[in-house]
Design a protein around this motif. Sequence first.
Motif, PDB file in Angstrom:
ATOM      1  N   GLU A   1      15.461  72.011 -74.801  1.00 38.74           N
ATOM      2  CA  GLU A   1      16.531  71.564 -73.925  1.00 38.74           C
ATOM      3  C   GLU A   1      16.125  71.622 -72.457  1.00 38.74           C
ATOM      4  OE1 GLU A   1      19.060  75.692 -73.290  1.00 38.74           O
ATOM      5  OE2 GLU A   1      19.870  74.137 -74.597  1.00 38.74           O
ATOM      6  N   VAL A   2      15.124  72.420 -72.110  1.00 41.42           N
ATOM      7  CA  VAL A   2      14.656  72.490 -70.721  1.00 41.42           C
ATOM      8  C   VAL A   2      14.113  71.138 -70.273  1.00 41.42           C
ATOM      9  CG1 VAL A   2      12.927  73.523 -69.193  1.00 41.42           C
ATOM     10  CG2 VAL A   2      14.167  74.957 -70.819  1.00 41.42           C
ATOM     11  N   ASP A   3      13.457  70.424 -71.177  1.00 39.84           N
ATOM     12  CA  ASP A   3      12.924  69.110 -70.826  1.00 39.84           C
ATOM     13  C   ASP A   3      14.053  68.144 -70.453  1.00 39.84           C
ATOM     14  OD1 ASP A   3      10.254  69.878 -71.367  1.00 39.84           O
ATOM     15  OD2 ASP A   3      10.611  69.593 -73.511  1.00 39.84           O
ATOM     16  N   VAL A   4      15.092  68.124 -71.254  1.00 33.66           N
ATOM     17  CA  VAL A   4      16.209  67.213 -71.003  1.00 33.66           C
ATOM     18  C   VAL A   4      16.986  67.629 -69.758  1.00 33.66           C
ATOM     19  CG1 VAL A   4      18.357  66.254 -71.900  1.00 33.66           C
ATOM     20  CG2 VAL A   4      16.415  66.639 -73.436  1.00 33.66           C
TER      21      VAL A   4
ATOM     22  N   GLY B   1      16.042  69.595 -67.304  1.00 28.43           N
ATOM     23  CA  GLY B   1      15.224  69.510 -66.095  1.00 28.43           C
ATOM     24  C   GLY B   1      15.107  68.095 -65.575  1.00 28.43           C
ATOM     25  N   ALA B   2      14.862  67.141 -66.480  1.00 24.61           N
ATOM     26  CA  ALA B   2      14.773  65.739 -66.072  1.00 24.61           C
ATOM     27  C   ALA B   2      16.118  65.244 -65.544  1.00 24.61           C
ATOM     28  CB  ALA B   2      14.315  64.878 -67.247  1.00 24.61           C
ATOM     29  N   LEU B   3      17.209  65.634 -66.226  1.00 18.81           N
ATOM     30  CA  LEU B   3      18.545  65.223 -65.786  1.00 18.81           C
ATOM     31  C   LEU B   3      18.866  65.784 -64.403  1.00 18.81           C
ATOM     32  CD1 LEU B   3      21.335  63.956 -66.249  1.00 18.81           C
ATOM     33  CD2 LEU B   3      21.997  66.062 -67.465  1.00 18.81           C
ATOM     34  N   SER B   4      18.554  67.068 -64.197  1.00 19.71           N
ATOM     35  CA  SER B   4      18.825  67.692 -62.903  1.00 19.71           C
ATOM     36  C   SER B   4      18.013  67.017 -61.786  1.00 19.71           C
ATOM     37  CB  SER B   4      18.478  69.183 -62.973  1.00 19.71           C
ATOM     38  OG  SER B   4      18.838  69.835 -61.779  1.00 19.71           O
ATOM     39  N   THR B   5      16.763  66.673 -62.070  1.00 20.29           N
ATOM     40  CA  THR B   5      15.929  65.985 -61.071  1.00 20.29           C
ATOM     41  C   THR B   5      16.515  64.634 -60.707  1.00 20.29           C
ATOM     42  OG1 THR B   5      13.963  67.065 -61.993  1.00 20.29           O
ATOM     43  CG2 THR B   5      13.603  65.157 -60.580  1.00 20.29           C
TER      44      THR B   5
ATOM     45  N   LEU C   1      26.133  69.642 -68.604  1.00 23.91           N
ATOM     46  CA  LEU C   1      26.620  69.860 -67.241  1.00 23.91           C
ATOM     47  C   LEU C   1      25.900  71.035 -66.575  1.00 23.91           C
ATOM     48  CD1 LEU C   1      30.462  69.293 -67.724  1.00 23.91           C
ATOM     49  CD2 LEU C   1      28.859  67.812 -66.509  1.00 23.91           C
ATOM     50  N   ARG C   2      25.201  71.824 -67.387  1.00 24.73           N
ATOM     51  CA  ARG C   2      24.404  72.912 -66.817  1.00 24.73           C
ATOM     52  C   ARG C   2      23.322  72.375 -65.893  1.00 24.73           C
ATOM     53  NH1 ARG C   2      22.051  75.753 -71.936  1.00 24.73           N
ATOM     54  NH2 ARG C   2      22.264  73.617 -72.740  1.00 24.73           N
ATOM     55  N   ALA C   3      22.981  71.113 -66.016  1.00 27.00           N
ATOM     56  CA  ALA C   3      21.939  70.519 -65.166  1.00 27.00           C
ATOM     57  C   ALA C   3      22.361  70.452 -63.701  1.00 27.00           C
ATOM     58  CB  ALA C   3      21.588  69.118 -65.657  1.00 27.00           C
TER      59      ALA C   3
ATOM     60  N   LEU D   1      26.977  56.254 -62.099  1.00 27.54           N
ATOM     61  CA  LEU D   1      25.586  56.552 -62.436  1.00 27.54           C
ATOM     62  C   LEU D   1      25.432  57.979 -62.952  1.00 27.54           C
ATOM     63  CD1 LEU D   1      23.550  54.847 -59.548  1.00 27.54           C
ATOM     64  CD2 LEU D   1      23.708  54.131 -61.932  1.00 27.54           C
ATOM     65  N   LEU D   2      26.114  58.922 -62.335  1.00 28.09           N
ATOM     66  CA  LEU D   2      26.040  60.309 -62.810  1.00 28.09           C
ATOM     67  C   LEU D   2      26.537  60.414 -64.244  1.00 28.09           C
ATOM     68  CD1 LEU D   2      27.141  62.571 -59.802  1.00 28.09           C
ATOM     69  CD2 LEU D   2      24.848  62.006 -60.606  1.00 28.09           C
ATOM     70  N   LEU D   3      27.663  59.771 -64.561  1.00 24.46           N
ATOM     71  CA  LEU D   3      28.196  59.804 -65.925  1.00 24.46           C
ATOM     72  C   LEU D   3      27.230  59.147 -66.902  1.00 24.46           C
ATOM     73  CD1 LEU D   3      31.984  58.992 -65.339  1.00 24.46           C
ATOM     74  CD2 LEU D   3      31.003  61.149 -66.156  1.00 24.46           C
ATOM     75  N   ALA D   4      26.586  58.058 -66.478  1.00 21.92           N
ATOM     76  CA  ALA D   4      25.640  57.364 -67.360  1.00 21.92           C
ATOM     77  C   ALA D   4      24.478  58.274 -67.735  1.00 21.92           C
ATOM     78  CB  ALA D   4      25.128  56.087 -66.694  1.00 21.92           C
ATOM     79  N   TYR D   5      23.881  58.938 -66.743  1.00 21.13           N
ATOM     80  CA  TYR D   5      22.737  59.819 -67.016  1.00 21.13           C
ATOM     81  C   TYR D   5      23.164  61.069 -67.782  1.00 21.13           C
ATOM     82  CZ  TYR D   5      19.910  56.876 -63.977  1.00 21.13           C
ATOM     83  OH  TYR D   5      19.229  55.809 -63.438  1.00 21.13           O
ATOM     84  N   LEU D   6      24.335  61.589 -67.495  1.00 21.94           N
ATOM     85  CA  LEU D   6      24.846  62.743 -68.245  1.00 21.94           C
ATOM     86  C   LEU D   6      25.045  62.375 -69.713  1.00 21.94           C
ATOM     87  CD1 LEU D   6      27.446  64.179 -65.689  1.00 21.94           C
ATOM     88  CD2 LEU D   6      25.471  65.424 -66.620  1.00 21.94           C
TER      89      LEU D   6
END
Length: 845
Positions: free
Chosen positions: A133-136, A138-142, A323-325, A383-388
């Motif tokens: 889950e760190v991969d997902v 981390g990429a989402l947060s970036t 949402l933790r991202a 855009l935020l909702l789409a990536y989430l």
Amino acid sequence: MEDEGGDRIEESSVLMGSSSRKGSGGGDWRWVDGSEVDSESPPLSLLDGGGHNGSGGYGTVRRRLVKKPKRVDSFDVESLEVVGAHTHHNKDISTWATVALAFQTLGVVYGDMGTSPLYVFTDVFSKVPIESEVDVLGALSTVMYTIALIPLAKYVFVVLKANDNGEGGTFALYSLIARYAKVSMLPNRQPADELISSFKLKLPTPELERALHIKEILETRRFLKTLLLLLVLMGTSMVIGDGILTPAISVMSATSGLQGEVSGFGTNAVVSVSIVILLALFGIQQFGTGKVGFMFAPILALWFFSLGAIGLYNLVTYDISVLRALNPAYIYFFFQKNGVAAWSALGGCVLCITGAEAMFADLGHFSVKAIQIAFTFVVFPCLLLAYLGQAAYLMKHPDSASRIFYNSVPESLFWPVFILASFAAMIASQAMISATFSCVKQSMALGCFPRLKIIHTSRKRMGQIYIPVINYFLMTMCIIVVAIFRSTTDIANAYGIAEVGVMIVTTTLVTLVMLLIWQTNLVLAFLFPLVFGSIELIYLSAVLSKLLEGGWLPLAFASFFLCVMYIWNYGSVLKYQSEVREKISMDLMHDLGSNLGTVRVPGIGLLYNELVTGIPSIFGQYLLSLPAIQSTIVFVCIKYVPVPVVPQEERFLFRRVCPKDYHMFRCVARYGYKDVRKENHQAFEQLLVESLEKFLRREAQDLALERDLNDFDMDSVSVTGDDGAGAGTDDLRTPLLMNDQRREEPGASSQAAAPMGLLLPSSVMSSDEDPSLEYELSALREAMESGFTYLLAHGDVRAKKESFFLKKLVINYFYAFLRKNCRAGAANLKVPHMNILQVGMTYMV
């Protein structure tokens, strides 16, 4: 010609002999209608009361930082008329009009950024496989913080405010800087240009000394001028590169969704369908940005709504814990776990902000508020909702990364979303196509791009343009890129370099604007490049690692356009300097006499040239080649000044060349880089004669005023210039106002009374009282009845024999090729072909 010498000549061309008193420490410039212009701000040469000789003193520079009349918003311009330019009426666009404009921005500005969910995570996870889950996260947060920092924080809240009277882009920033410091390589600036109402200047601030120091450094070091120009040209070249890559990657990303849905739909089919869509997209550009935006905006609005809705559905359905991202610590965990692979994946993360530069570059098509509203309340949350939503889906289905967008769409909605995505991909390309047109138009006006045909597609918004040659070039290059690369991943590798390169150029120029023009606090001014520049440099290092995987393509495009623009600018500057060196001396003109050594026949000759002062050498060629010359000669100079718009009534400057009996004048027609030149030649001719008559009447009035001042034992200032007319009163230089709007301003008359004390009414000098005026007016009318002749130079530019090899190569071949294949002078100057006389001339540079 050295800058200082040129400045002295140019200053003399706009000062009036009777406009000041000796020792008064100031003076008033008057337009021909008798109104005052900025009596609180004395002319450059009179600022220090005549007590200082240096042209580079503090007072001289401070003159340019004095508060001017309110700027004219470039959005009030329609068909060359500035609405309310000379009144205090300054209403903003109504709220509903702004909302409607914000709606249209969806169809032009945000299409590129709106389609990024099609390919961002696909590209990211092609570099970093999903193992935890760190991969997902981390990429989402970036991705989320990249969108929040670059488009929202940098562009919406800072960069959009650095507009040039409503115009955006790298050349608009360069134009803004060029107004405050003489950084232009073409030395044709006149102090009278600073009287243009849209020439916005600021009041002195505590940071004034620092701004003056920066200004002095920029003006005195040629290396920095060249470096600044190259930086601007590089940014513009990158924007044009974006205009090629954006349609290619957007359309291919949309059509590739059919590969997993329709059996037998392979790569060849994706390429073929993409090419057909691209042909359709570029085919509709001729209808204009406004019509395209109005047509596309509802589709993009539906697209953003679907992105947000599907993203919210996936977020609730699959894993709301993504949402933790929002905790940026996951970016650190992502890099800690994946190391170099995570750094390479940044090249995919940066694709989430592709099109951010279009927010600024397309500003001239819309308004700051409209772009800010659309991004803050529609684009950003969707855009935020789409990536989430995509991240939530990947938490449950990590193997779907290669086709994440279409896999995350509910099966029942696939075909509606695919059709919508295809349209959205077409619209995404519109943002960078429009930005490319704007950048090319600006660079042409500022002398950095060969002349091309420009079609203005809107009578209401001058920024909405269509350039056929650029449109066909972009279309051809897009089709070639799609046919050769055949993969969105390879195109994505190329895409990131162009996007980040433009952003770095914008960050650098806005920082300079902060220091020089805004005079921002030093700490805040350096925080801007420190924060945003650091982020962009990190992204640049990541995308440069893909240089051999397709990243060379935007660099190749940028290098090509950089060479074209710099060669054109370099050749144009050398040509102008050659004209200055070879201009005809006044001694020769006096020796020829008023008949110019030939026969003067009735008629008006309009000799087009680039000099703002002096008699061009091409005039000598006409005297040698023609058996007769017109009785009235007007040297017309079409000059672009570094402002978006020059109001019609402030467009022309007139002055007399040689003594009265020569009947020779100079007319400098000033245009902003956003102005539309729609005058037909009959209207221009009529306007010119009316203006010339007004100039002559005003000149006679000034003579009477000077005589009146002499009666009161007051000294008058006599200013001589290189166009030199004889001594004394024949040597008046006055800016010309095209109509009498300023006379109606209550502020003008009140300002006029105080400093001068004596001001003759416009009726004081009738033609009956001045026989010389009556004679000159009748001669002008007789010349007009005989018709106009347009005298043009068919110039050839060649390097001198002693020039070094590279200069010969550039001038004799590359620059000559560009001049031969760009738009011809007659078409560019909009003059009638039946009335043209051309004389060939070679300029040795």
